[in-house]
Design an enzyme around this catalytic site. Sequence first.
Site, PDB file in Angstrom:
ATOM      1  N   LYS A 112       0.832  -1.202   0.000  1.00  0.00           N
ATOM      2  CA  LYS A 112       0.000   0.000   0.000  1.00  0.00           C
ATOM      3  C   LYS A 112       0.865   1.250   0.000  1.00  0.00           C
ATOM      4  O   LYS A 112       0.684   2.150  -0.833  1.00  0.00           O
ATOM      5  CB  LYS A 112      -0.926   0.017   1.227  1.00  0.00           C
ATOM      6  N   ASP A 130      -6.315   0.986   0.840  1.00  0.00           N
ATOM      7  CA  ASP A 130      -6.466   1.350   2.247  1.00  0.00           C
ATOM      8  C   ASP A 130      -7.837   0.892   2.717  1.00  0.00           C
ATOM      9  O   ASP A 130      -8.557   0.188   2.003  1.00  0.00           O
ATOM     10  CB  ASP A 130      -6.243   2.854   2.446  1.00  0.00           C
TER      11      ASP A 130
END
Length: 217
Positions: A112, A130
């Site tokens: 991420k 997320d």
Amino acid sequence: MNRILAETYPDAHAELDFGNAFELLVATILSAQSTDKRVNLVTPQVFARFGDPEAMAVADPEELAELIRPTGFFRNKSSALIRMSQALVDDHDGQVPDRLAELVKLPGVGRKTANVVLGNAFGVPGITVDTHFGRLVRRFGWTTQTDPDKVEAEVGALFPRKDWTQLSHNVIWHGRRRCHARRPACGACPVSSLCPSHGEGPTDPVIAAKLVREPRG
């Protein structure tokens, strides 16, 4: 749905403040279990004191931890930032690498964080999974996966690679402004007619409009 979201949020972008790849990498690490707005209040002081990998690599852990205290988990984050900076100095001549395989080798950096840096600092397409992104793409029916890596792979297969970074911004902005976790503003949602989860929140336009908000981060 992505086209409609792009039209709804034409200014969608990364909401962390940064001036270069290193600053974005630090800010993204700090954003874990925190909000972008809180991180943005902290990073000016952090970068004034430790503005490059060389300075942060030799930072006093307690001093750095105190600077980043408002972001939560500050001792763990202080350690991760120092170790990440040391790796940049030792292995990359103090430069943030622009390849996913190298970024994820850095302490405290997962896919991420790597995709945030690649997409927003280097223009390399990446999907940022997320909590907002994962929640929405499951609501949209784009995937049933819960593992972030599997979400990234399945959603990425639905869209041209060149669109991945902006897709992430569009979805995350929608999650922060309308498609809230507990009470989504379904009656004020631009993609409600296409969404299989329409009705999870109030569908009355007047009630839903009151749920639309600028995000806290």
